[in-house]
Design an enzyme around this catalytic site. Sequence first.
Site, PDB file in Angstrom:
ATOM      1  N   GLU A   3       0.819  -1.199   0.000  1.00  0.00           N
ATOM      2  CA  GLU A   3       0.000   0.000   0.000  1.00  0.00           C
ATOM      3  C   GLU A   3       0.867   1.268   0.000  1.00  0.00           C
ATOM      4  O   GLU A   3       0.584   2.198  -0.739  1.00  0.00           O
ATOM      5  CB  GLU A   3      -0.908  -0.032   1.248  1.00  0.00           C
ATOM      6  CG  GLU A   3      -1.877   1.121   1.356  1.00  0.00           C
ATOM      7  CD  GLU A   3      -2.987   1.061   0.320  1.00  0.00           C
ATOM      8  OE1 GLU A   3      -3.163  -0.025  -0.274  1.00  0.00           O
ATOM      9  OE2 GLU A   3      -3.645   2.089   0.096  1.00  0.00           O
ATOM     10  N   ASP A   4       1.894   1.263   0.821  1.00  0.00           N
ATOM     11  CA  ASP A   4       2.609   2.516   1.074  1.00  0.00           C
ATOM     12  C   ASP A   4       4.008   2.624   0.470  1.00  0.00           C
ATOM     13  O   ASP A   4       4.652   3.658   0.595  1.00  0.00           O
ATOM     14  CB  ASP A   4       2.739   2.741   2.600  1.00  0.00           C
ATOM     15  CG  ASP A   4       1.386   2.865   3.264  1.00  0.00           C
ATOM     16  OD1 ASP A   4       0.411   3.149   2.546  1.00  0.00           O
ATOM     17  OD2 ASP A   4       1.306   2.672   4.485  1.00  0.00           O
TER      18      ASP A   4
END
Length: 721
Positions: free
Chosen positions: A76-77
Site C-alpha cells: 500500500e505505502d
Amino acid sequence: MHQLDQILSEVAGYHPAADINMVRKAYQFAAAAHDGQTRKSGDPYVSHPLAVAQIIAELKLDVASVCAGLLHDCVEDTTATIEQLSEMFGKEVAYLVDGVTKLGKLPYSTREEQQAENFRKMLLAMARDIRVILVKLCDRLDNMRSLHHLPPEKQERIAAETMQIYAPLANRLGIQWVKVELEDLAFKYTYPGEYEQLAAEIAKTRAERLEYIHHVEKLIHKEMTENGVPCEVMGRAKHLWSIYQKMKRTQRPFDEIHDAIGFRVITDSQMHCYQGLGVAHSTWTPIPGRFKDYIALPKPNLYQSLHTAVIGPKGERIEIQLRTNEMNLVAEHGIAAHWKYKEGKPLAPDDDKKFAWLRQLMESQKELHDPTEFLESVKIDLFGDEVYVFTPGGDVKALPKGSCPIDFAYAVHSSIGDHCSGARVNGMIVPLRYQLRNGDTVEIITNPNQKPNKDWLKLVKTARARTKVRYLLRTEQRDKAVALGTDLIDKALRKHDTTLARAEKQLANAAKELKCQTVDELIVQVGYGKITTQQVIEHAVPGLAKKGEEAAPKAESMLKTLLRKVTRRTSSSGIKVAGEQDILVRFAKCCSPLPGDPIVGFITRGRGVTVHRRDCDKGLDLDPERRIDVEWDGLSKAQHEVSIQVLCADKPGLLAHISQSFTDQGVNISQAHCRATDDGRAVNTFHALVKDLDQLKQVIRSLSRIKGVFSVDRVSADIQS
Ligand code: MN
C-alpha cells in the site's frame, strides 16, 4: 532487547521448528521499504509493522502470519509489489498481505446496525483465509494504541469504525483480550468525557479494590482446595466499556455497580469445574437466574465456561467463572487458539477446510438458543450463499449469490429497478447479466424510457426483483389486451352496423351474461383470447350473430381453415380447441403444460395448435390474434414430460433415495442430469413422465420430504442444463 529479537524468541518459544530467518528477512525487507517514512508520532514507520507482528506473535500465530504482519503496509505505502513478496516469501505470505491490503480499501460508512453487521459478514466472506482477518485485527489494535497522534476528526472516525466493526469481529472470533482492548480504546475516543470520569473514579478506589480482590481470591482458593478442587484464582476489574454499558443500562452511578469485578477459577478438568461450582454455591448464596452452563452448551464462538454470581464475603455480588486451562486458552485467544502449526509445512488442505468451517460457525452466531437449530444453520451454510456489495455511497447490500445488477437496483429502490438500463461495477460498465461479487461497488444507470422485459426474469435471483418485474410485465400485458380487445370487438360490431361506442348497453348485457364484472373486463378477456368475439356478438346482438359468418374474428376463421386441412387423429390429445376435439395439437416445449395447468392455444401455420401454459413467458410473446381457447378434456391417458430440479446435499446415497421416491409415485425418469456445486451441494435435473398436475405435485411433495433435499422445483425446459 530489540523488539525484533523479542518477536523472534516468542515465535521460537511456541514453535521451535519455525523458520525464524524468514521473519528476520521480512523485517529487513519492511525496514528497507519503509526507509525514510515516519509515523505521525515521529517514530520510524517500521515501528508500526513491528508492533503488529508483536501482537500476532502474542496470538501465537504461524510464521506466515507474523511475516504478513511485518509486510502488511508494504504494498500500500511503498514501491514493493505483491509479485515481489510472492517471490521472496512465498505465495502464502503474499496472499495474506494482499488480503489485508484489500480489506483496508473497503469503503466504510457509519450507519445503522444492519449495515455494520453486513460489513462484518463481508469481511469474513472476503477473507477466504481467516488469518487475513487476524492480521487485520492486530493492525487495527496497534493503530488504536497510537491513535492519540492523529487529528481529532480522524480519531473519531477510526474509533467509531473500531467499535462497530472490529471489536465485534474480535468477539465473534472469540479473541477476548483484543476485543476488550479495542472497546476501551474506542470508548476513550468516542466518549472522552465519560471515559475520563470513569477512569478517574476507578483509579481513586484502586488500592482499596486491589486489596479486596486479593482478599476474595485467597478466600475462593482456600474453599476450592479444601474441597478437592485444585485451581488458580484470578480477580479482575471488568473493562471500562462494559462497566459504562452497565451503568447506562441500569441507570446507576459507578459506586452502585457492584459486580464490576469478576473472578476466574482455572482448574484442570471439566469435572472439577462442576465440582467447583458446587463449592461456590454451598459456600455463598447463589443469585437465582445467573447460572449459565457454557461447558455443556458452548457459545457458537467455541467459548466454554461455567458462569455464576453469588453474594460474596462482604455481602456484595460477585461473578465467578469456572473453566479448564484449555477453555481459558480458547476464551482468551478464540480462533487463534485452534491454530495448529504443522512442523514448518504449509497448511494442509484439511486444516484449511477446518477453518472454513470454523469461520462459518462464527458467522452463524445469531444467538440461536437451540443447539440443533444452530447446527442446522451451519449445515445449510446460510452465509456462503450471499454476496455483499456496496452502493456508491458506501452502504452494504446483502444479496443472494448469483445476483445481477437488476437485483441490486431493486434492492435500492423499485423505481431504480424499473428504469435500470445498465450498470457500472467498480467504475466499469458491465452487462446486466454480470454476477455480483463480494466487495463490488455497484452504480446503476437509469433511463426513464427503460422498462423491464421478460429476459430479466432469467437473470434475477431475488424474490423482490422477480415480483416487481412480473408485476410490470403483467400490467403491460393487460394494457395490450385492452387495446387488442377493443379493436377486435369494434371490428366485429362494425360488421353488424354498430360500433363499440354505440353498443354500450348491449355490451354491458353481454358482459353480464359472459360473467364479466364490467365491459372493461369483457374487453380484457377478449384481448386475452379467453372470450371470443363470436360469443360477444351472440350476446350483444342477439339474432344477428348467425347472419355474418365473415364476422368471426381472425382466430376462428383460421381455425376453420385448420379444420379443413388437418387430418383427424386417432388418439385424443386430451385437448379441446374452441370446443372441438381431434384437432392437431402439440405441447410447447418451453413450458410443457400438464393436464390441470391453466393453458392457452396458438394457431401455428401448418402445425395445428400449440398449447402453452397460461403464464408461459414465450406464450405472452406470440401474436394475440392467433390465440385460441383450449381446455383439457380430461380423457387423455397420455404421459407428459416435465423437468424437475432438485437441489440437495452432495452426499452418497441421496440420489438413490430421490430416484426411489419417483418410483414410489409410479413415475418414470426419462433423463437425469446431476452436477455437484463448489459448495458441497448437488443440482439434479430430472425429466419425468407424469399424468397430470396432481401427480406432479405429489412427486414434488414426496421429494421435498427427503432429508438432505433443500428445494424441488418444476423448471422450464430451457433452463434445465
Ligand atoms: Mn497498518
